[in-house]
Scaffold this motif. Structure first.
Motif, PDB file in Angstrom:
ATOM      1  N   ARG A   1     -56.164   8.707  79.661  1.00 12.95           N
ATOM      2  CA  ARG A   1     -54.973   7.949  80.050  1.00 12.95           C
ATOM      3  C   ARG A   1     -55.226   7.238  81.370  1.00 12.95           C
ATOM      4  O   ARG A   1     -54.863   7.717  82.430  1.00 12.95           O
TER       5      ARG A   1
ATOM      6  N   ASP B   1     -48.923  11.169  63.806  1.00  9.95           N
ATOM      7  CA  ASP B   1     -47.699  11.789  64.313  1.00  9.95           C
ATOM      8  C   ASP B   1     -47.203  11.053  65.552  1.00  9.95           C
ATOM      9  O   ASP B   1     -47.884  10.191  66.102  1.00  9.95           O
ATOM     10  N   GLU B   2     -46.006  11.404  65.977  1.00 10.17           N
ATOM     11  CA  GLU B   2     -45.353  10.738  67.101  1.00 10.17           C
ATOM     12  C   GLU B   2     -46.103  10.944  68.414  1.00 10.17           C
ATOM     13  O   GLU B   2     -46.103  10.073  69.285  1.00 10.17           O
ATOM     14  N   ALA B   3     -46.776  12.067  68.567  1.00 10.45           N
ATOM     15  CA  ALA B   3     -47.500  12.354  69.810  1.00 10.45           C
ATOM     16  C   ALA B   3     -48.597  11.325  70.069  1.00 10.45           C
ATOM     17  O   ALA B   3     -48.822  10.926  71.217  1.00 10.45           O
TER      18      ALA B   3
ATOM     19  N   ILE C   1     -48.523   8.195  69.117  1.00  6.05           N
ATOM     20  CA  ILE C   1     -47.844   6.971  69.541  1.00  6.05           C
ATOM     21  C   ILE C   1     -47.472   7.073  71.017  1.00  6.05           C
ATOM     22  O   ILE C   1     -47.685   6.130  71.789  1.00  6.05           O
ATOM     23  N   GLN C   2     -46.918   8.184  71.428  1.00  2.42           N
ATOM     24  CA  GLN C   2     -46.530   8.362  72.827  1.00  2.42           C
ATOM     25  C   GLN C   2     -47.740   8.272  73.753  1.00  2.42           C
ATOM     26  O   GLN C   2     -47.676   7.652  74.817  1.00  2.42           O
ATOM     27  N   THR C   3     -48.839   8.864  73.356  1.00  3.00           N
ATOM     28  CA  THR C   3     -50.050   8.784  74.157  1.00  3.00           C
ATOM     29  C   THR C   3     -50.560   7.353  74.213  1.00  3.00           C
ATOM     30  O   THR C   3     -50.977   6.874  75.271  1.00  3.00           O
TER      31      THR C   3
ATOM     32  N   HIS D   1     -48.750   4.625  73.964  1.00  3.03           N
ATOM     33  CA  HIS D   1     -47.865   3.907  74.878  1.00  3.03           C
ATOM     34  C   HIS D   1     -48.226   4.182  76.331  1.00  3.03           C
ATOM     35  O   HIS D   1     -48.186   3.280  77.174  1.00  3.03           O
ATOM     36  N   ALA D   2     -48.580   5.432  76.640  1.00  5.37           N
ATOM     37  CA  ALA D   2     -48.970   5.789  78.005  1.00  5.37           C
ATOM     38  C   ALA D   2     -50.224   5.039  78.444  1.00  5.37           C
ATOM     39  O   ALA D   2     -50.434   4.824  79.634  1.00  5.37           O
TER      40      ALA D   2
ATOM     41  N   THR E   1     -49.599  -1.071  72.204  1.00  2.12           N
ATOM     42  CA  THR E   1     -48.323  -1.355  71.548  1.00  2.12           C
ATOM     43  C   THR E   1     -48.451  -1.597  70.045  1.00  2.12           C
ATOM     44  O   THR E   1     -47.450  -1.808  69.378  1.00  2.12           O
TER      45      THR E   1
END
Length: 95
Positions: free
Chosen positions: A48, A68-70, A72-74, A76-77, A81
């Motif tokens: 990151r 999974d959503e995790a 996507i969140q990573t 985004h960090a 996009t």
């Protein structure tokens, strides 16, 4: 040849170790696609860094194998996009 006919292309299957080493933008690609999961373990949480998205030389980064959503969140960090994978397919089907 692709560009002469008005087309564009993506560099696919980029591995994290080559980010910042290979100048993908010199290939004339518009997109750079790499996997959010490698050998069933996410590699992005250890990487990151804001510079990660800039080191591909202005290409639009696409994070693939998003399950999974995790992931996507990573992504985004890290400033990513655009995503592709089974989880994205499921989200699109639900809408």
């Amino acid at each position: 040849m692709i560009q002469s006919k008005g087309g564009t292309f993506a560099v696919d299957a980029i591995i994290p170790e080559t980010i910042g080493v290979i100048e993908y933008s010199r290939l004339g690609a518009k997109l750079a696609m790499f996997s959010g999961v490698r050998e069933r373990k996410p590699f992005l949480p250890d990487r990151r860094k804001p510079s990660m998205t800039c080191s591909i030389g202005g290409l639009v980064m696409v994070l693939a194998r998003v399950d999974d959503e995790a992931v996507i969140q990573t992504g985004h960090a890290c400033g990513i996009t655009m995503f592709q994978g089974f989880h994205i397919d499921d989200l699109v089907r639900k809408k």
